[in-house]
Design an enzyme around this catalytic site. Structure first.
Site, short mmCIF file in Angstrom:
data_model
loop_
_atom_site.label_atom_id
_atom_site.label_comp_id
_atom_site.label_asym_id
_atom_site.label_seq_id
_atom_site.Cartn_x
_atom_site.Cartn_y
_atom_site.Cartn_z
N LEU C 225 0.81 -1.22 0.00
CA LEU C 225 0.00 0.00 0.00
C LEU C 225 0.85 1.28 0.00
O LEU C 225 1.72 1.46 0.85
CB LEU C 225 -0.91 0.01 1.25
CG LEU C 225 -1.92 1.16 1.32
CD1 LEU C 225 -2.99 1.04 0.27
CD2 LEU C 225 -2.53 1.26 2.71
N ASP C 226 0.58 2.18 -0.94
CA ASP C 226 1.23 3.50 -1.01
C ASP C 226 2.75 3.40 -1.11
O ASP C 226 3.46 4.33 -0.70
CB ASP C 226 0.87 4.36 0.21
CG ASP C 226 -0.62 4.64 0.29
OD1 ASP C 226 -1.27 4.61 -0.76
OD2 ASP C 226 -1.13 4.88 1.39
N ALA C 227 3.26 2.30 -1.62
CA ALA C 227 4.71 2.10 -1.66
C ALA C 227 5.24 1.91 -3.08
O ALA C 227 6.41 1.61 -3.28
CB ALA C 227 5.10 0.91 -0.80
#
Lengths: 282, 282, 282, 282
Positions: C225-227
């Site tokens: 996530l969000d990486a």
């Protein structure tokens, strides 16, 4: 002519501004700056006032203020004589860019403070201190000497009545004792856009994550690492072409300006701290 | 609950802030925002106050204010009912980006105003107005019809009690009559960092001069072209690789944001004008 | 006239640039853009070339290129016909600002792509799609229907030969299957300066931490996530006066511009991805 | 290992890139940087290449290059040995901030150049030069001594084989003779966002015009005042609260960074000049 700066905070209530401004007018003061802020969630009121008086007894004003206003509104407050220059100690290690920047601004009259001394755990920056005629104390820090080193630091700070401390890329963890003595009075520069890249080697982390913007953050030191109230931040655009060395070079310019801005806000009594955040009255 | 905004300016004098804040307290008002500015060179005082009242007769407050304060301090002043939404007319020509941006913000509730109508000298943007259900008046302007066109514009503006006008890339010179009627109430967006590149085709001039940064400027219209009080400016970095088309595309984003910011400042009564400059209380 | 864009990456070796440029010259091509980058740590070479040909058989060029160069240098490569517009699907939920911004740019000719359809898990934005004449598919997503919803999405994407997907504030976790099918082809906009404030409610976290600058980040979606690889970031200055609502409003402008910039980089084949980072050839 | 930098410009033609890169490969060179630009309006081609050679005879390479390529394509070109550090003379008057900044960067190894001396028309900054161990020549300039002063300057410049000159807030008009000798080799810092506020006292003009953003511009000196090719610009946000002193203080930070950036671009041979504009290959 006497000029004072008042910082006030308390629970938000009706009539505070009118009461305080009337108090100043009753003492023949002229308000030259007023700004206020209400944290609606927390219901806290903040105010900063600069005012000028043809003549003023600080003692009398202070005791009247306490009597008339502080008790009534349960204020926390500070009063500063605008002519009094705070005493700023600088802690450094080996990096010279922030030190050069601060001393350059200091000698051009940009910083209204005194600098009684510079402390370092290394000898490298002694010549810079010498050039600017600032006393330099070399206090090495190692695991075994940490306690004695801190004792020496504290002694110097107290002997010179230092008001606040600037960590200009000082590469040591500051002790709890120092943090407690100088609460919200130790200004650090962290070389990242906090809270991104907490801890050591933030430029390496930035490179690894592939960010397109790097930053620097100046904050007051608290017990928790890199988590104290943020005073100032700034950023610069980077790209895939930046090596770690390029990031560090670019970042140095950010560090200098962000730290200098934070120092000026602090010196000019523009910062109020609460809830691990700052209110900054520009 | 009644909320009002006060704008005051006058010669700088002692006791103004105390008098005004006391006046509000005497009327059981609670100040939720206060900011002030003194132009030291010109010796002019500016203040903006937002205050809340459990109940308030605007008429009585206004006449008291006049009686007690305005005459005493020779104030110029304005009082606004915070609930009253100003009426904003939009003038456009063929470019749609600023119009889309304004109407998008309007429909998402970001702009606290009414938009009674859009006027254009071309028909091209009628469908956008239709999509957003805003009346659209096509008033063509040519050398020979300029006077009649202006008469039509004025009639519409007056009929709808328009408070201020936004020129969202309206490609016509506004008449003196309109400027006089709506002094400091006609907001323009100029596609350069004024005072650089006054006049037409600023992106072409920017390309020719080889600047490394382009800008946009929102200002109130005055008689002198592109020389009115600046409300907001912003810039973006460019390079030698930018063609004229690239500059125009990049500039469009600046124009949208700068104009929207200026409109919001105006709607929220944050702008005061004097000496062809603005004081903006954020 | 035929215009093509080549993206190449491989182990860094001597003679690649000379070989590739010679190959293009041998095919009577004229190079109009060349940029290259070497990751010195990883020893990887990246190049992007645009070239024009009076006439060109894509098939022959491609097979020659493979024969002469790809095998020799062990290249990974992509070739694009510059006239071919990629097909971009848009996923939205209820927030309209990014959608308005994308469609406004699309209709003004700023985005060289086709938009075959918009998918949403809510009906709210259907009217906007209608205004711009783009097919809108309402595919609700709930815990129990998640699998079916994804199947419907995939069917639509494949039926329309979609090249890449833009999540314009789509408030659902995208499934692993979709991520695998569209590797480095799903562009998301995150409303913070990543890696600060990963996860939901970043503006609330920013307010709590008291940052002085907020940001937005556009990145390719990956499993974590969000990486994923960051394509574009931008920031805006805020202060203690910003409420959560103010942060959200200010952030919307960032989100729009950052997402639009990322989309344009992707459409114009300026992005290469490796090691969870992007090389972007401006 | 030998590293060279090539700058080339000529009429845009087919096959230049292939020919030049092949030439380098034929000499066993490895290209580590290539960037090119075509001014489509003027039909001019620009290229900058860095390449490495295990061993290289500069003389032979240069004469081959001339023979094989320069005549064929009618190139204007420059070749630089990357190890050779250019010699930079600094001219100052009384302001110290840019000088401190340049010398700080110089002593930290950020600037790959030699500084043979500093020239000033005042004695004030001699101590700074002494601290950094740089020879300082005080050459006063008055109406009557202008010619002699210039003769002294030129003699020093030639004696030390100075490559380029930095005017670090040098408050004198540079003579035509100097400009001709050092064409596109005299870097000035102007304290405004050119072309806004040409001439003296730009901060006063900025205050009067009420701009919301100030800037600084570094450019090569040409005969026309403040009109030479722009190398770098940057800006900072200001407001109505800024006094002239505040603008000057804020501006100093811009001046330092903009000038330092321009110097680095020049030292690293990243700048090409034509048509009174710069192409800067980052």
């Amino acid at each position: 002519m006497k000029k004072i700066t008042l910082q006030i905070h308390c629970k938000d209530q009706s009539g505070i501004i009118a009461s305080v401004t009337k108090f100043i007018a009753d003492h023949s003061g002229n308000i030259v700056y007023i700004d206020q802020h209400v944290d609606r969630e927390q219901n806290i009121f903040f105010m900063r006032i600069e005012s000028e008086f043809d003549s003023l007894s600080m003692d009398k004003f202070t005791s009247n203020f306490k009597h008339v206003l502080v008790d009534k509104f349960h204020m926390k407050w500070r009063i500063y004589d605008a002519e009094e220059q705070p005493k700023m100690a600088i802690f450094v290690s080996k990096y010279d860019h922030c030190l050069y920047d601060i001393l350059g601004r200091y000698s051009s009259g940009e910083l209204h403070c005194e600098i009684p001394f510079i402390i370092s755990n290394h000898k490298d920056l002694q010549p810079i201190a010498d050039n600017f005629n600032i006393p330099f104390y070399h206090i090495p820090v190692s695991k075994t000497t940490k306690a004695q080193a801190e004792a020496k630091q504290l002694k110097l700070l107290q002997h010179h009545n230092v008001d606040f401390i600037v960590l200009a890329r000082y590469m040591q963890i500051v002790s709890t004792k120092l943090i407690e003595r100088y609460q919200n009075k130790i200004i650090n520069i962290h070389h990242s856009f906090l809270p991104a890249f907490v801890g050591a080697k933030p430029y390496h982390s930035a490179l690894k994550r592939g960010v397109k913007i790097i930053g620097a953050t100046s904050h007051y030191i608290t017990e928790e690492l890199d988590a104290g109230p943020i005073i100032e931040q700034d950023v610069a655009r980077v790209s895939h072409t930046y090596s770690i060395k390029d990031l560090i070079t670019k970042g140095r310019d950010l560090e200098k300006i962000v730290l200098a801005t934070a120092i000026k806000h602090h010196i000019n009594r523009k910062v109020m701290v609460y809830n691990n955040k700052t209110v900054i009255f520009y």
